[in-house]
Design a protein around this motif. Structure first.
Motif, mmCIF file in Angstrom:
data_model
loop_
_atom_site.group_PDB
_atom_site.id
_atom_site.type_symbol
_atom_site.label_atom_id
_atom_site.label_comp_id
_atom_site.label_asym_id
_atom_site.label_seq_id
_atom_site.Cartn_x
_atom_site.Cartn_y
_atom_site.Cartn_z
ATOM 1 N N GLY A 79 38.340 76.178 50.423
ATOM 2 C CA GLY A 79 39.619 76.812 50.126
ATOM 3 C C GLY A 79 40.633 76.618 51.234
ATOM 4 N N ASN A 80 40.235 76.084 52.381
ATOM 5 C CA ASN A 80 41.133 75.789 53.487
ATOM 6 C C ASN A 80 41.702 74.393 53.248
ATOM 7 O OD1 ASN A 80 42.156 74.811 55.966
ATOM 8 N ND2 ASN A 80 41.006 76.384 57.055
ATOM 9 N N GLY A 81 42.990 74.319 52.953
ATOM 10 C CA GLY A 81 43.621 73.055 52.599
ATOM 11 C C GLY A 81 43.527 72.002 53.680
ATOM 12 N N ALA A 82 43.759 72.408 54.955
ATOM 13 C CA ALA A 82 43.724 71.440 56.052
ATOM 14 C C ALA A 82 42.317 70.860 56.203
ATOM 15 C CB ALA A 82 44.172 72.102 57.351
ATOM 16 N N PHE A 83 41.334 71.750 56.160
ATOM 17 C CA PHE A 83 39.951 71.284 56.282
ATOM 18 C C PHE A 83 39.576 70.397 55.105
ATOM 19 C CE2 PHE A 83 35.419 71.720 55.377
ATOM 20 C CZ PHE A 83 34.892 71.234 56.565
ATOM 21 N N ASP A 84 39.971 70.794 53.895
ATOM 22 C CA ASP A 84 39.650 70.004 52.709
ATOM 23 C C ASP A 84 40.292 68.629 52.776
ATOM 24 O OD1 ASP A 84 38.129 72.063 51.695
ATOM 25 O OD2 ASP A 84 39.698 72.804 50.344
ATOM 26 N N ASP A 85 41.530 68.529 53.266
ATOM 27 C CA ASP A 85 42.195 67.243 53.410
ATOM 28 C C ASP A 85 41.486 66.371 54.433
ATOM 29 O OD1 ASP A 85 44.029 67.972 51.516
ATOM 30 O OD2 ASP A 85 45.593 68.534 52.976
ATOM 31 N N TRP A 86 41.112 66.989 55.570
ATOM 32 C CA TRP A 86 40.394 66.241 56.607
ATOM 33 C C TRP A 86 39.058 65.749 56.058
ATOM 34 C CZ3 TRP A 86 35.622 67.558 58.729
ATOM 35 C CH2 TRP A 86 35.194 66.746 59.772
ATOM 36 N N ARG A 87 38.347 66.606 55.343
ATOM 37 C CA ARG A 87 37.050 66.246 54.782
ATOM 38 C C ARG A 87 37.212 65.105 53.778
ATOM 39 N NH1 ARG A 87 35.163 70.773 51.861
ATOM 40 N NH2 ARG A 87 36.492 69.906 50.259
ATOM 41 N N LEU A 91 35.431 61.536 54.055
ATOM 42 C CA LEU A 91 34.570 61.037 52.980
ATOM 43 C C LEU A 91 35.070 59.686 52.478
ATOM 44 C CD1 LEU A 91 33.859 64.332 51.023
ATOM 45 C CD2 LEU A 91 32.276 63.032 52.448
ATOM 46 N N ALA A 92 36.378 59.520 52.407
ATOM 47 C CA ALA A 92 36.929 58.229 51.995
ATOM 48 C C ALA A 92 36.593 57.162 53.031
ATOM 49 C CB ALA A 92 38.435 58.342 51.809
ATOM 50 N N ARG A 93 36.696 57.537 54.316
ATOM 51 C CA ARG A 93 36.346 56.593 55.387
ATOM 52 C C ARG A 93 34.870 56.211 55.308
ATOM 53 N NH1 ARG A 93 33.906 56.786 60.089
ATOM 54 N NH2 ARG A 93 33.665 59.052 60.038
ATOM 55 N N LEU A 94 34.007 57.198 55.070
ATOM 56 C CA LEU A 94 32.577 56.923 54.958
ATOM 57 C C LEU A 94 32.268 56.052 53.734
ATOM 58 C CD1 LEU A 94 31.096 60.383 55.973
ATOM 59 C CD2 LEU A 94 31.031 58.257 57.291
ATOM 60 N N ASP A 95 32.975 56.303 52.648
ATOM 61 C CA ASP A 95 32.786 55.473 51.456
ATOM 62 C C ASP A 95 33.169 54.028 51.748
ATOM 63 O OD1 ASP A 95 31.834 57.558 49.917
ATOM 64 O OD2 ASP A 95 33.785 57.995 48.999
ATOM 65 N N GLU A 96 34.257 53.840 52.501
ATOM 66 C CA GLU A 96 34.682 52.498 52.875
ATOM 67 C C GLU A 96 33.644 51.835 53.782
ATOM 68 O OE1 GLU A 96 36.874 49.038 53.083
ATOM 69 O OE2 GLU A 96 37.024 50.743 51.705
ATOM 70 N N GLU A 97 33.091 52.601 54.732
ATOM 71 C CA GLU A 97 32.042 52.079 55.612
ATOM 72 C C GLU A 97 30.811 51.678 54.797
ATOM 73 O OE1 GLU A 97 31.880 51.414 58.960
ATOM 74 O OE2 GLU A 97 34.045 51.730 58.890
ATOM 75 N N ARG A 98 30.445 52.518 53.835
ATOM 76 C CA ARG A 98 29.289 52.206 52.983
ATOM 77 C C ARG A 98 29.549 50.923 52.192
ATOM 78 N NH1 ARG A 98 24.823 54.406 51.224
ATOM 79 N NH2 ARG A 98 25.299 56.394 52.189
#
Length: 145
Positions: A79-87, A91-98
């Motif tokens: 529910g924390n917008g800043a944390f959710d955006d960072w996460r 996750l997008a960066r990790l998906d790209e690495e994968r």
């Protein structure tokens, strides 16, 4: 169902003989054959119903680990917008690495296949040279070196 099959879920001489033999050898085998005779025609519907049930239970899990907004299992967990955006960015960066790692693995697999092919070719060429050296003659379609 194919009624010409020798072993089918029905009271045929073959299934009865297998059931008796199963009880003589090891009683659970006979019991399993008896269950097959009695309930075998329902196995396909039972399997289909079980698969449909499991598919329904896990339908919400499909596609969650492929990335994208709202598709990851932990989306909107805080529910924390800043944390959710960072996460989401992480996750997008990790998906790209994968994706990059998967591409590298595919390239390496192709490289290893080519090395094996080259090694096999070298071994075959050596065999043919030794064969010619022993005087067994040329093989049609194989160039002489």
């Amino acid at each position: 169902m194919n009624q010409s099959a020798l072993i089918r879920p029905d009271w045929t001489p073959a299934t009865i003989a297998l059931m008796v033999l199963g009880f003589v050898v090891f009683w659970p085998l006979g019991l399993a054959m008896l269950a097959y005779i009695v309930f075998g025609d329902r196995l396909k519907t039972f399997k289909k119903d079980a698969n449909d049930t499991v598919d329904g239970m896990f339908a919400s899990c499909r596609g969650r680990f492929r990335g994208g907004r709202g598709r990851h299992p932990f989306r909107n967990a805080t529910g924390n917008g800043a944390f959710d955006d960072w996460r989401d960015a992480e996750l997008a960066r990790l998906d790209e690495e994968r994706r990059k790692l998967d591409e590298m693995r595919e390239e390496f697999d192709a490289y290893v296949r080519e090395l094996r092919r080259a090694k096999d070719q070298e071994e075959f060429d050596r065999f043919m040279r030794e064969r010619r050296a022993e005087g067994k003659g040329d093989v049609p379609g194989f160039p002489a070196n």
